[in-house]
Design a protein around this motif. Structure first.
Motif, short mmCIF file in Angstrom:
data_model
loop_
_atom_site.label_atom_id
_atom_site.label_comp_id
_atom_site.label_asym_id
_atom_site.label_seq_id
_atom_site.Cartn_x
_atom_site.Cartn_y
_atom_site.Cartn_z
N GLY A 151 0.81 -1.23 0.00
CA GLY A 151 0.00 0.00 0.00
C GLY A 151 0.84 1.27 0.00
N ILE A 152 2.17 1.13 -0.06
CA ILE A 152 3.05 2.30 -0.14
C ILE A 152 3.28 2.64 -1.60
CG2 ILE A 152 5.42 3.10 0.26
CD1 ILE A 152 5.36 1.51 2.89
N ARG A 153 3.03 3.92 -1.95
CA ARG A 153 3.22 4.36 -3.33
C ARG A 153 4.61 4.91 -3.54
NH1 ARG A 153 -2.02 7.95 -2.42
NH2 ARG A 153 -0.44 8.67 -0.97
N MET A 164 5.07 0.37 -4.14
CA MET A 164 6.36 -0.25 -3.85
C MET A 164 6.14 -1.74 -3.72
SD MET A 164 9.48 0.15 -1.16
CE MET A 164 8.89 1.57 -0.45
N VAL A 194 11.35 -2.23 5.14
CA VAL A 194 10.23 -1.29 5.15
C VAL A 194 9.33 -1.60 6.34
CG1 VAL A 194 8.13 -0.62 3.92
CG2 VAL A 194 10.24 -1.03 2.66
N HIS A 195 9.24 -2.87 6.68
CA HIS A 195 8.27 -3.26 7.70
C HIS A 195 8.61 -4.63 8.26
CE1 HIS A 195 4.59 -3.46 9.88
NE2 HIS A 195 4.14 -4.51 9.22
N MET A 196 8.33 -4.77 9.58
CA MET A 196 8.54 -6.05 10.26
C MET A 196 7.25 -6.38 11.00
SD MET A 196 12.33 -5.13 11.95
CE MET A 196 11.85 -3.76 13.00
N GLY A 197 6.58 -7.46 10.61
CA GLY A 197 5.37 -7.86 11.33
C GLY A 197 4.12 -7.87 10.47
N ILE A 201 -0.65 -4.03 7.93
CA ILE A 201 -0.19 -2.65 8.13
C ILE A 201 0.45 -2.13 6.85
CG2 ILE A 201 1.55 -1.26 9.35
CD1 ILE A 201 0.97 -2.95 11.86
N LEU A 202 1.14 -3.00 6.14
CA LEU A 202 1.81 -2.61 4.90
C LEU A 202 0.84 -2.58 3.71
CD1 LEU A 202 4.75 -1.94 4.12
CD2 LEU A 202 5.07 -4.34 3.53
N GLY A 203 -0.38 -3.04 3.95
CA GLY A 203 -1.35 -3.08 2.87
C GLY A 203 -1.26 -4.36 2.06
N ILE A 223 8.03 -13.68 12.22
CA ILE A 223 7.25 -12.60 11.62
C ILE A 223 7.75 -12.39 10.19
CG2 ILE A 223 6.71 -11.37 13.77
CD1 ILE A 223 9.17 -9.54 13.08
N PRO B 173 -2.85 2.56 10.27
CA PRO B 173 -1.97 1.92 9.28
C PRO B 173 -1.93 2.68 7.95
CG PRO B 173 -3.24 0.25 10.41
CD PRO B 173 -3.78 1.59 10.87
N ARG B 177 1.50 4.30 6.24
CA ARG B 177 2.02 4.10 4.88
C ARG B 177 2.29 5.45 4.20
NH1 ARG B 177 -1.99 -0.06 5.15
NH2 ARG B 177 -3.49 1.04 3.84
N TYR B 180 5.40 6.82 5.67
CA TYR B 180 6.58 6.20 5.06
C TYR B 180 6.93 6.91 3.75
CZ TYR B 180 9.80 2.87 3.02
OH TYR B 180 10.91 2.30 2.46
N GLU B 181 5.90 7.11 2.90
CA GLU B 181 6.11 7.73 1.59
C GLU B 181 6.77 9.11 1.71
OE1 GLU B 181 2.07 5.65 -0.21
OE2 GLU B 181 2.20 7.82 -0.11
N ILE B 201 8.43 -6.33 18.73
CA ILE B 201 9.30 -6.71 17.61
C ILE B 201 10.56 -5.85 17.59
CG2 ILE B 201 9.49 -6.69 15.09
CD1 ILE B 201 6.53 -7.58 15.00
#
Lengths: 273, 273
Positions: A151-153, A164, A194-197, A201-203, A223, B173, B177, B180-181, B201
């Motif tokens: 979900g990150i552009r 991404m 970018v992300h752990m878990g 949350i990351l989409g 994870i 969330p 994101r 992050y961008e 974590i």
């Protein structure tokens, strides 16, 4: 699918590139030429190259450029005598944003003015993770790494935009923190996670359904850990829909003459020139 | 504690620095001089300065150096006419790694050969988050940002080592994101989040007990989002135990003459010189 990469683990990049060129190797290159950096490929017609170059500059973590190839398809900095149209085991040809052909030799598609981009790949830090005692599941199980549209552009440049794409490796939280420590030191080859878990949350909707590559098992107490992935530019190209694009097939990479351990410093030094 | 920063929101950095110098402002600077970058401070005796400079170079995300001050305590690139020993509302004096004094004026402690480091601060990206419609809770509630010692270690240089300290902002969330961008585009002012979600974590034991700053409410549907924090070098200094170190008190920053929106490009341009 499982592939036996054993014969190629300690072979030189020049030798493996020759065997790929001859058609002997048509499967993913993960784990081949231990120690050497592998690269993603994008070849674009001239009218799209400048925007794409700026797109990689604005999105350096998913799109770390290793070499730009102009004139002939021969590589220099990343491997003297290499050829980006023959030395990759499988190519995708996109026409107007749609995958139209898979080929093992792309030399017939190269035209005057075309520009090739070799882009860093997460294989480059997996060696360091394994050296630190962190199991990289997809290598250990002979699979291609799972990759997800998130979900990150990315930052849009001209017609190039999109999500991404992240590669994922399962590990314990303790190893995830060690993996952060290792990869944050290599900003020129994707950098820190970018992300752990929690994938939501990351989409990422379904961790068992990666958009590219193959899914891997996440064990009890582990994870998912996500890194920027060099397949990101392919997603942007699907959106930009140029009349023709030549890329590597995910997981089927160009093997360079530069060692992973030296790649970040090599690129840092080049930046300062 | 709550502080009324309203009178200082649109004041110039030079004017606010003067008022701090006069002793009018002795509280955290978050939200002051809207648009302008704020900086963390470390002043070290000469025999520790070279190792510390290399420590910041190896750990650029928690320790982005904005200006190194030698000779006199006067600032130049970050604010002509500023003084790092008087223009910060509160200083900590550490002796042999132990906090020994809190003062509002550190000019009596500066000696020949001392070196000052102004280090980027997360305030620099909070403006961009708010401009994107993302609430920054600790600013909205007049508190200091919560900061945590994490289980991620920084790269050791000489006597300098320790955990990465992260600042935390709760958000949905979806906003995480977007955040992050926005922040990944500013690698010279802390860059992208280290982690989004479960604090365990990251090795954070109790989200309600930050090691520095003040805790903030995490609402239903929100997750904690963690960024590398400029207090990290202070934790390394606690370990290195130099005979004397002068730092800002957490949240009490040096306000520079450079706008946040211009800081990343300013530092990028300087790198290339």
């Amino acid at each position: 699918m499982r592939f036996d990469i054993t014969p190629y683990i300690d072979m030189s990049p020049a030798e493996v590139r020759q065997r790929i060129r001859k058609g002997e190797i048509t499967f993913p290159t993960a784990g081949m030429c231990r120690g050497y950096a592998q690269a993603n490929l994008v070849i674009l017609p001239p009218e799209y190259a400048a925007d794409f170059e700026e797109y990689t500059r604005r999105n350096p973590f998913p799109c770390p450029v290793l070499e730009i190839i102009r004139g002939t398809p021969e590589t220099h900095a990343m491997g003297e005598g290499g050829d980006i149209t023959t030395d990759i085991p499988e190519y995708f040809i996109y026409r107007n944003g749609v995958l139209s052909e898979k080929v093992n030799d792309a030399s017939a598609f190269w035209k005057e003015g075309y520009v090739g981009f070799l882009i860093g790949c997460s294989f480059s830090f997996e060696e360091a993770l394994m050296a630190a005692g962190i199991e990289v599941r997809h290598i250990a199980t002979g699979r291609n790494v799972p990759m997800y549209k998130t979900g990150i552009r990315t930052v849009k440049v001209g017609p190039f935009e999109g999500p991404m794409v992240c590669s994922m490796r399962p590990m314990t939280p303790e190893n995830a923190r060690r993996a952060y420590e290792i990869t944050v030191q290599c900003p020129n080859v994707h950098g820190a996670p970018v992300h752990m878990g929690d994938p939501a949350i990351l989409g990422v909707r379904d961790i068992d359904q990666p958009e590219y590559g193959e899914s891997v098992e996440i064990r009890e107490g582990e994870i998912p850990v996500f890194w920027p992935c060099g397949v990101t530019p392919q997603a942007a190209i699907e959106n930009a829909k140029p009349p023709i694009v030549i890329t590597h097939s995910p997981g089927h990479m160009f093997i360079t003459d530069i060692k992973n351990a030296e790649l970040n410093d090599f690129l840092e030094a080049r930046k300062r020139r």
